[in-house]
Design an enzyme around this catalytic site. Structure first.
Site, mmCIF file in Angstrom:
data_model
loop_
_atom_site.group_PDB
_atom_site.id
_atom_site.type_symbol
_atom_site.label_atom_id
_atom_site.label_comp_id
_atom_site.label_asym_id
_atom_site.label_seq_id
_atom_site.Cartn_x
_atom_site.Cartn_y
_atom_site.Cartn_z
ATOM 1 N N SER A 43 0.803 -1.226 0.000
ATOM 2 C CA SER A 43 0.000 0.000 0.000
ATOM 3 C C SER A 43 0.842 1.286 0.000
ATOM 4 C CB SER A 43 -0.942 0.013 1.199
ATOM 5 O OG SER A 43 -0.207 -0.152 2.388
ATOM 6 N N ASP A 332 -3.873 7.937 7.635
ATOM 7 C CA ASP A 332 -4.811 7.173 8.467
ATOM 8 C C ASP A 332 -3.966 6.524 9.559
ATOM 9 O OD1 ASP A 332 -3.618 4.986 7.253
ATOM 10 O OD2 ASP A 332 -5.329 4.488 5.978
ATOM 11 N N HIS A 335 -1.073 4.430 7.324
ATOM 12 C CA HIS A 335 -0.344 4.880 6.143
ATOM 13 C C HIS A 335 0.200 6.285 6.262
ATOM 14 C CE1 HIS A 335 -3.157 1.719 4.592
ATOM 15 N NE2 HIS A 335 -1.993 1.270 4.156
#
Ligand SMILES: *[C@@H]1O[C@H](CO)[C@@H](O)[C@H](O)[C@H]1NC(C)=O
Ligand SMILES: *[C@@H]1O[C@H](CO)[C@@H](O)[C@H](O)[C@H]1NC(C)=O
Ligand SMILES: *[C@@H]1O[C@H](CO)[C@@H](O)[C@H](O)[C@H]1NC(C)=O
Ligand SMILES: *[C@@H]1O[C@H](CO)[C@@H](O)[C@H](O)[C@H]1NC(C)=O
Ligand SMILES: *[C@@H]1O[C@H](CO)[C@@H](O)[C@H](O)[C@H]1NC(C)=O
Length: 368
Positions: A43, A332, A335
């Site tokens: 990610s 978040d 991340h």
């Protein structure tokens, strides 16, 4: 000279400077420093590969992309992510490396400048993604790359394809999920932390990654950037569910990461000696992020659910987003924010301290 004329000339000069500055930034030498950039990872790098997959590891909803020109794309952050910044430093136009999901269909022209294979939630080990279902593991990303390489060979012929592939940069940022979705999970979910010491587990990852990097080399990769892991024990989600030590982080997780990173650096050194005519570099993400001075590094910018299993942003309009996003290192609870990615990419590209990269930085790798 009339006053208004001076003002007009001044304005013209300013716009001329702005335009030439823009041209310099975007069309320096007309071409990026390397012809292509291939991106592997999770990610931290994904630019939309998970959007149509059956998985919870998706970021294709608002507020993700709130600061990205195109808006929501599947990037797991508010704006540009790690490879976006690396690509821009190398002189690629904004958002010009397509996701594999996009590039796999359509003309060969799309893939000649590189492809992004990264898939949120994926890891070095295939078993690390079990809880997240339909993701593209590192092994599968390499299979997808093989398909790209075949298409390039079909188009250019063997010799020219090899010449091209040798000049590209390959970015590999993987391993975070082998810890946070595997080794660090409670023993009831995953037995690895009961079975292996941190050192044994790092060794397992390291053997698998070594194989994967060799596969990349067999596909003619000669300039490979390997990113070390960040301090995963300082991720707000890990702190929330595990509790912090005096450092404000989960010390035992950071110790595991530091061990992995030092092994990774040795792996890079080994591969440089072992694989002729190839250069691998290691980026010390941990060292760089410790040294950056983003004001808030212990909380997420967007509002997340209080559920243990939900570290991502609550969708708009139900969740809130912090007002000054440049002040947050985390977007978040898992991340990095665009600001944090920008800080890491800047020093990965041009090292500030000798410890930032090994044996040297991306700028020099590009010039080889
Ligand atoms: C390979 O590149 C050379 C030089 O750029 C070019 O002349 C030749 O036509 C290319 N071969 C193929 C099969 O495209
Ligand atoms: C960190 O906290 C845990 C849990 O409270 C404790 O068991 C551990 O000894 C602490 N580690 C250090 C290095 O203080
Ligand atoms: C490279 O690694 C392989 C496999 O580990 C080993 O067999 C070989 O001897 C090594 N070559 C060099 C030059 O270190
Ligand atoms: C990363 O950088 C930090 C700080 O500069 C340094 O202490 C550490 O040894 C480096 N880690 C590696 C694996 O090179
Ligand atoms: C946002 O934060 C940055 C970094 O701390 C600061 O430079 C900037 O002035 C802030 N912007 C606003 C609108 O408060």
């Amino acid at each position: 000279m009339a006053y208004w004329l001076m003002i007009l000339l001044g304005k013209l000069l300013t716009s001329f400077l702005l335009v030439s500055n823009f041209l310099q930034q975007h069309f320096a030498n007309g071409e990026p420093q390397v012809p292509c950039l291939f991106i592997f990872g999770d990610s931290l790098s994904d630019n939309g590969n998970n959007n149509d997959r059956a998985t919870l590891a998706k970021a294709n909803y608002q507020p993700y992309g709130i600061d990205f020109p195109k808006g929501t794309t599947g990037r797991f952050t508010n704006g540009r992510n790690l490879p976006d910044f690396i690509a821009e430093k190398l002189g690629f136009p904004h958002d010009s490396i397509p996701s594999y999901a996009n590039a796999a269909v359509g003309s060969v022209k799309k893939i000649l400048k590189g492809v992004n294979y990264a898939s949120g939630g994926s890891g070095i080990l295939t078993e690390s993604v079990k809880t997240m279902s339909d993701l593209i593991t590192m092994d599968e990303q390499l299979i997808n790359h093989q398909k790209t390489v075949s298409r390039i060979i079909n188009k250019l012929g063997n010799k020219n394809a090899t010449r091209l592939l040798n000049k590209c940069i390959y970015s590999v940022a993987i391993g975070t999920n082998d810890y946070i979705n595997n080794y660090f999970l409670p023993k009831t979910f995953y037995p690895t932390s009961r079975t292996y010491t941190p050192s044994q587990f790092a060794q397992i990852l390291f053997q698998k990654l070594s194989q994967q990097l060799r596969t990349l080399h067999k596909r003619e990769a000669r300039k490979v950037v390997v990113f070390g892991l960040g301090l995963l024990g300082c991720i707000p989600y890990e702190v929330r569910i595990n509790g912090a030590n005096i450092s404000g982080c989960v010390d035992k997780f950071n110790e595991a990461v530091i061990l992995f990173n030092s092994r990774l650096k040795s792996l890079v050194s080994y591969l440089n000696n072992n694989l002729t005519k190839a250069t691998f570099i290691f980026i010390n993400s941990t060292g760089i992020s410790l040294d950056s001075n983003i004001p808030v590094s212990n909380a997420a910018c967007c509002q997340v659910s209080e559920l243990v299993s939900a570290p991502q942003c609550i969708p708009l309009p139900f969740g809130k987003v912090c007002s000054n996003r440049t002040q947050y290192a985390f977007w978040d609870e898992l991340h990095p924010s665009e600001t944090a990615f920008s800080a890491i990419a800047a020093r990965a590209y041009r090292a500030l301290l000798p410890t930032d990269s090994y044996p040297f930085d991306i700028q020099r790798l590009a010039q080889l």
